[in-house]
Design a protein around this motif. Sequence first.
Motif, PDB file in Angstrom:
ATOM      1  N   ILE A  84      -6.498   2.707   6.662  1.00  0.00           N
ATOM      2  CA  ILE A  84      -6.040   1.353   5.839  1.00  0.00           C
ATOM      3  C   ILE A  84      -5.809   0.172   7.049  1.00  0.00           C
ATOM      4  O   ILE A  84      -5.052   0.008   7.619  1.00  0.00           O
ATOM      5  N   ARG A 140      -8.797   3.952  -3.041  1.00  0.00           N
ATOM      6  CA  ARG A 140      -9.247   2.711  -3.354  1.00  0.00           C
ATOM      7  C   ARG A 140      -9.116   2.061  -4.678  1.00  0.00           C
ATOM      8  O   ARG A 140      -8.721   1.054  -4.831  1.00  0.00           O
ATOM      9  N   ILE A 183      -9.697   0.375   2.955  1.00  0.00           N
ATOM     10  CA  ILE A 183      -9.451   1.706   2.901  1.00  0.00           C
ATOM     11  C   ILE A 183     -10.700   2.667   3.330  1.00  0.00           C
ATOM     12  O   ILE A 183     -11.794   2.397   2.591  1.00  0.00           O
ATOM     13  N   VAL A 193       0.807  -1.219  -0.060  1.00  0.00           N
ATOM     14  CA  VAL A 193       0.089   0.115  -0.032  1.00  0.00           C
ATOM     15  C   VAL A 193       1.114   1.312   0.039  1.00  0.00           C
ATOM     16  O   VAL A 193       0.567   2.145  -0.693  1.00  0.00           O
TER      17      VAL A 193
END
Length: 301
Positions: free
Chosen positions: A217, A197, A206, A118
């Motif tokens: 997150i 997203r 998220i 991420v």
Amino acid sequence: MRDHRAVTSPTPGPRTPAPTVPAPRLIATDLDGTLLHDDKTVSPRTVAALAAAEEAGVEVFFVTGRPARWMDVVSDHVHGHGLAICGNGAAVVDLHGGPGRHRFVKVRELPVPDALDVVRILRAAAPGTSFAVERTGGLHHEATYPPLHLDPGESVAPAEKLLTAEFEGSTVADQPVLKLLAYHPELGPDAFLALARDAVGEIAAITRSSPSALLEISGRAVSKASTLALCCQERGISPAEVVAFGDMPNDMEMLAWAGTSYAMGNAHPEVLTAATGRTATNNEDGVARVIEEILAARQVA
């Protein structure tokens, strides 16, 4: 989880009643913007309503984006009763020990490889994003992460280091990651959420609860709703027996899951689409008003 800056709320409309629930078994309520007044206090009316619900045999769950260490705001006022789902579903915390003695009952962590993915994706998709890492033992953040929170970070380093075993102190690295926080200084909150997203996809869940561009997150499939569902399943409680309250996007799955749910009068406009009803604002004790009505209906039934 919210920062401490003022929030401009939508103008509340008339209260919309939800279906009558004469005998709910569990009340699930968000905190900031929902149960708490804007000054982060719990009103005497709300304290009395929560006590009356418990006396009537209705369990009360506080379901929040806050970490466990921020739960004194309610445990101070409800005499250490109840369970809290913290970190948007990442942890279930027992409040019965009272302030400073909270106990983790369940942890649904964000796997470090997913968190690193991420970070990599958002650095590329939204340059200028800064990160913080929430572990079971506290918050750790990057140098560029702004002071949005009620307590300072325990350590400062790039997110990639904070998430790996290279981080100083193996005891910290061994603590589960509850959630990753991502902040952008220029993007609007809803625009940042949509971008993140789309970029991250199914790697992680998220959401947001702050009026600023601060995203929360969690591990994939972790949400307030999914953890509440697990807790209810363990107790033999069906969604139809749950009444839920919330005001921000991180509440939407929970409001949609519960058989009866209320968006606050100050709720984000999108939240209204997930709830079955609407109550007064947080500053007008909207949660307490509904609890009082439910308990009154039980006495008549």
